[in-house]
Design an enzyme around this catalytic site. Structure first.
Site, short mmCIF file in Angstrom:
data_model
loop_
_atom_site.label_atom_id
_atom_site.label_comp_id
_atom_site.label_asym_id
_atom_site.label_seq_id
_atom_site.Cartn_x
_atom_site.Cartn_y
_atom_site.Cartn_z
CE LYS A 79 -3.91 1.95 2.67
NZ LYS A 79 -4.75 1.72 3.86
CB SER A 154 -8.00 3.60 3.16
OG SER A 154 -7.14 2.94 4.06
CB SER A 178 -8.18 0.74 5.99
OG SER A 178 -8.88 1.95 6.04
#
Ligand SMILES: [Zn+2]
Lengths: 482, 96, 476
Positions: A79, A154, A178
């Protein structure tokens, strides 16, 4: 052979037999990225050359019989809020679009030490604030199951990358769900470890007391393997725990016999999509059939979780994001004096959701409101945590939903509060610091993945993984096939 | 209920500039969020200690030893305005 | 009038408070930095144990209670030299609290309360392009200093005059140097002071508005700035106006305080517990261990020196002003019983020579043993007092022993009886007429003959011995 469609565990077996090389594997994923990512939008940065270079080194090591780990040569996606030295670390924000991290996050060092190439950095809601990846300032990520739907957030880029076979597995971060929510929307296993189990060093802070790095994988055993690699004490993260890491793989076959499972019922099930509700009931029956003892419980103070979470998270975020001031790194918008430069930089560099949360957090900490908002929320947090610890004296794991519904469409939740409510089942684990795992169990009528969440007591990842493995069998029996 | 002035004051603390339109919208959004979180006031927390850390730890310390950090060039590599390895900023008007 | 001080002292640890970067003064800009002290995204703090110990030692030396539980908080404000836009500090649970300091002003023993001592991190340094901050088009930021450990010491408003404030600060500096936790160099900024002052109008009961004065960078500045501020406030009050609450900066060059308020906005630091750092639990065993390691404090040491060595207050103050000088004295005093002479040498010639050499005592080559040896050479009349000064300079310059230097410079006095007798006889023989007059009672000629012997010996004859021998010979 379509290498990129395999779970990491299978790739490991192949590479071990010598039937494929790391270079074959990395090339296969890079081909898939070239083929699919224009449409999916999972990656912000693809590190093709570095990944191939790392694969070449891995193959050399293997030829010379000096592999670094079982996973030497198996690549991963990261990420874009987890620092990789020399690589852009945008956090999905204009603010950091030009920022290159000059150091490796602890987890990235561990991956490198294990000989694992890094495929690239994945899209996310700006500074991890969001539940759909729609708040990325840099690009749109689509759900591989239905391109009209969001991938969740997210860590939406990481979830979409794995679900569309552009990476065998990926790292995300989970502050209020997330990792688990995008795992749910994309049909993946998503693990949020106990707070303190995996080092946060190098993970760009959103809410420091809630953030935890997690894994998005095709299977529970992949998740267990990746967690095994990353769990452990980091002496440079003061909140990392010095505590032995048990063997996660060895518990996967233990079954449900004797397991005390708390089924989150009653109010905890209100407003669930019928298919998720049904899956939850069936899963409880399956576990009981497998010898588990099922008790019905409720999430402690579930109706206060979102409120508590949004005060704590935004307060910490308002402080964590104050450092983006245009002085040392990232965007600068010039001004006639420093104050004006600060304000212009921050006003242009942050998107609307980030500003909203900074504003809420600043307000919650400001003179006259601290007691009523921030301190109150931290007190309710204590009650939630205590409630869970009490529950875990009666049960080993809690079984419940991860999300109330499957993936929603773009622009479907324009109201911030509505968006925040998506996190209702995921934030309690962050508030209490608990490990939680999302396991996909099937598809809904629209062909979108649905799944369930297992929550365990602090550092009882073994219980969570063991139960998750049983749920995986349950899912297979229902016809779930990734 | 949060007033427009309070939103302005908060924006000043956070070093954000909001246009009139943004201010309007932000005031409405914060008002509804604050309205929602006000339900916390119903919880009796009189004897409850706040949780500052999700996992209880104490006395996490290191020995007083020097270790190399970043080189000077690495340290300033991301700087938007670097002159002779200083970070340069425009005129400082506000005193701390 | 009431005055309270807020003092910041940099702790002399090797590495910074939350990272392993060097704390050395100066260096190329931004060359002593890492992700933590630059506040890079994702960096996390890790507390330096020695910084905590130094904080506790300071608390103990200031007679504080050490908090069993303390924690760190974030103080949020924007400033270009503050890398994270928050300073890690301690808000409602400081490391130490409720202490006091005893100090003297014009031989009067005074007492001031210490409210708290807490740990925090230093900010970076801004260098302005123009003469001052507001006149500069831009500023340059160096974060080498960012993250050096600081203690903030807050006093009770117990000080009653600018002179008291200065005396207090001097005593505080002495104390911190005694326990070796800070070098307290005001000129390098490692000790800084802000003052709060308010006046009580004549006849009034309540104290007036508090004014804060920042930027007091020397002991002289503390006294001068407060003197100036007292006068300024008196003038305001005399006109019947009220003193407004204000933060003012001391301008050393102009000798005035200037209001720093550029904006009406008051600070709201939004303190909250630092989530990246677990709390501190300081147990009794640790505190006692540190308490045992504390040296004797300046005032008790001064009093003991007065009593034990029979020295005057001035001399004892001189010695106890620095633990290093006192230790040097006491070490030498074990081997040398004339304490007054010893102390006079330290206050006089030793200080003078070190000053001239721009050396501090610890760096000097002079050891207590070398000084004692020197004083013995004088006592034994091997060298004269004035020769001893030359020997001292040479010892400090070369590190050779006093005896060695004396021999090398050919300074040893001739005290050998036979050698001196031969010289006396030679001189008497050379001047028979004067010798005769002397025998007949012309006393002043004894001096003349001593002079002749000294001349003959090139100054090395022991004048006392020569005198005695002459009288002996002349009586024969
Ligand atoms: Zn550093």
């Amino acid at each position: 052979m379509k290498l990129h469609t395999l779970e990491a565990w299978s790739l490991r077996d192949l590479i071990r037999d010598g039937s494929v090389t790391s270079t074959d594997i990395v090339e296969s994923f890079l081909d898939q990225i070239r083929a699919r990512d224009a449409e999916i939008g999972a990656y912000i940065t693809v590190c093709g050359e570095q990944a191939l270079e790392a694969a070449k080194h891995s193959d050399e090591r293997r030829r010379e019989g000096r592999t670094l780990s079982d996973w030497d040569g198996i690549p991963a996606a990261i990420k874009d809020n987890i620092s990789v030295k020399g690589v852009a670390n945008t956090c999905g924000s204009h603010m950091l679009a030009q920022y290159h991290a000059p150091y490796d996050a602890h987890v990235v060092s561990l991956l490198k030490q294990a000989g694992m190439p890094i495929l690239g950095k994945t899209n996310m809601d700006e500074f991890a604030m969001g539940s759909s990846t729609e708040f990325s300032a840099l690009k749109t990520t689509r759900n591989p199951w239905d391109r009209q739907k969001v991938p969740g957030g997210s860590s939406g880029g990481s979830a979409a990358a794995v679900a569309s076979h552009q990476a065998p597995w990926a790292l995300g971060s989970d502050t209020g769900g997330s990792v688990r929510e995008p795992a749910a929307f994309c049909g993946l296993v998503g693990i949020k470890p106990t707070y303190g189990r995996v080092s946060r060093r190098g993970l760009v802070a959103f809410a420091s007391s809630l953030d935890q790095i997690g894994m998005l994988t095709h299977s529970v055993r992949d998740g267990a393997a990746l967690l095994q690699l990353l769990a452990g004490h980091d002496e440079l993260d003061s909140t990392s725990v010095r505590r032995e890491v048990p063997s996660y793989e060895s518990v996967l076959g233990a079954g449900a016999s004797g397991l005390r499972v708390g089924l989150l019922g009653g109010a905890s099930q209100q407003g669930l999509q019928p298919e998720i509700h049904e899956a939850l009931e069936q899963a409880a029956c399956f576990l009981a059939d497998q010898g588990a003892e099922i008790q019905e419980h409720a999430f402690p103070l579930l109706d206060k979780a979102i409120e508590t979470y949004y005060l704590v998270a935004t307060a910490e975020a308002s402080s964590n994001l104050a450092r983006y001031d245009g002085v040392r790194y990232g965007l600068r918008v010039e001004g006639s004096d420093t104050g004006e430069m600060f304000r212009r930089t921050r006003s242009e560099g942050f998107g609307p959701e980030v500003k909203r949360r900074i504003m809420l957090g600043t307000y919650a900490l400001s003179a006259g409101y601290y007691e009523a908002y921030y301190r109150k929320a931290q007190q309710v947090r204590t009650m939630i945590r205590d409630g869970f610890l009490e529950l875990f004296e009666k049960v080993d794991v809690l079984l419940g939903p991860t999300t109330a519904a499957s993936a929603f469409g773009f622009g479907e939740k324009p109201d911030p509060l509505q968006m925040y409510l998506t996190d209702i089942y995921t934030v309690p684990a962050n508030l209490a610091g608990l490990p939680a795992i999302h396991v996909p169990v099937g598809l809904d009528h629209g062909g979108l993945p649905i799944g369930l969440q297992i929550t365990a007591s602090p550092f009882a990842e073994t219980n969570a993984l063991r139960s998750a493995a049983v749920l995986e069998t349950f899912a297979r029996n229902r016809g779930w096939n990734r | 209920m949060i007033s427009r002035e309070e939103v302005e004051r908060t924006a000043a603390l956070a070093h954000l500039t909001l246009t009139d339109q943004e201010l309007e919208k932000m005031t409405g959004e914060l008002a509804s969020i604050l309205d929602a979180v006000s339900s916390l006031q119903e919880v009796d927390t009189s004897a409850v200690v706040p949780t500052n850390h999700a996992v209880p730890l104490e006395n996490v310390m290191r020995r007083d030893e020097q270790k190399p950090g970043l080189s000077r060039d690495e340290a300033v590599a991301n700087g938007p305005d670097v002159v002779q390895s200083f970070f340069r900023v425009p005129r400082i008007m506000e005193e701390e | 009038m009431i005055i309270g001080l807020e003092i910041h002292a940099e702790l002399s640890t090797r590495s910074k408070i939350f990272c392993s970067c060097s704390t050395a003064f100066g260096g190329e800009p931004n060359s002593r930095c890492c992700p933590v002290c630059l506040g890079l995204p994702g960096a996390l703090p890790l507390l330096n144990e020695t910084a905590v110990e130094y904080g506790i030692l300071a608390g103990l030396a200031l007679n504080c209670t050490i908090s069993v539980e303390s924690k760190f908080d974030r103080k949020n404000y924007f400033y270009p030299d503050l890398p994270k836009a928050y300073q890690i500090s301690q808000y409602d649970q400081p490391l130490c609290r409720d202490g006091w300091v005893e100090f003297e002003l014009e031989q009067e023993l005074l007492h001031a309360g210490v409210t708290r001592v807490h740990l925090e991190e230093e900010a970076g340094k801004s260098i302005h392009s123009g003469d001052n901050i507001l006149g500069s088009d831009y500023s340059s930021i160096d974060y080498n200093r960012a993250g050096i450990p600081l203690i903030e010491i807050v006093t009770e408003p117990d000080l009653r005059s600018p002179a008291q404030a200065k005396a207090f600060l001097e005593q505080l500096k002495r104390t911190l140097q005694y326990i070796d936790v800070s070098d307290c160099k005001m000129e390098e900024g490692s000790l800084r002071c802000d003052a709060n002052i308010s006046l009580r109008p004549q006849g009034g009961r309540a104290f007036g508005t508090k004014v804060e004065i920042k930027n007091l960078n020397s002991f002289r500045a503390v006294e001068r700035a407060l003197d100036h501020e007292v006068q300024r406030q008196r003038n305001v009050l005399e006109t019947g106006a009220a003193v407004v609450q204000d933060t003012r900066a001391w301008n050393e060059a102009k000798g005035v305080t200037v209001s720093m308020r550029s904006k009406e906005e008051s600070h709201d630091y939004r303190y909250f517990p630092e989530p990246d750092l677990p709390p501190l639990a300081v147990n009794q065993v640790w505190v006692e261990e540190l308490r045992q390691s504390l040296p004797e404090m300046p005032l008790p040491k001064r009093n003991r020196i007065m009593e034990q060595y029979g020295l005057g207050r001035y001399a004892s103050d001189f010695l106890a002003n620095s633990a290093i000088w006192a230790d040097f004295f006491e070490c030498a005093a074990k081997q040398y019983g004339n304490y007054k002479v010893l102390c006079n040498w330290l206050m006089g010639d030793v200080s003078r020579v070190l000053n001239a050499r721009q050396e501090e005592l610890p760096q000097s080559r002079l050891t207590p043993a070398a000084l004692v040896e020197l004083l013995r050479l004088v006592d034994d009349e091997i060298i004269s007092g004035s020769q001893a000064k030359d020997v001292l300079e040479e010892v400090c310059a070369t590190g050779r022993s006093s005896k060695q230097v004396t021999a090398d410079l050919g300074m040893e006095q001739i005290s050998d009886e036979d050698e001196l007798t031969a010289m006396v006889e030679e001189v008497l023989a050379a001047h028979p007429e004067q010798a005769q007059r002397c025998r007949e009672g012309e006393e002043r000629l004894v001096g003349y003959f001593v002079g002749q012997v000294m001349k003959l010996s090139r100054g090395q004859a022991n004048p006392k011995r020569v005198n005695a021998l002459l009288r002996q010979k002349l009586q024969q």
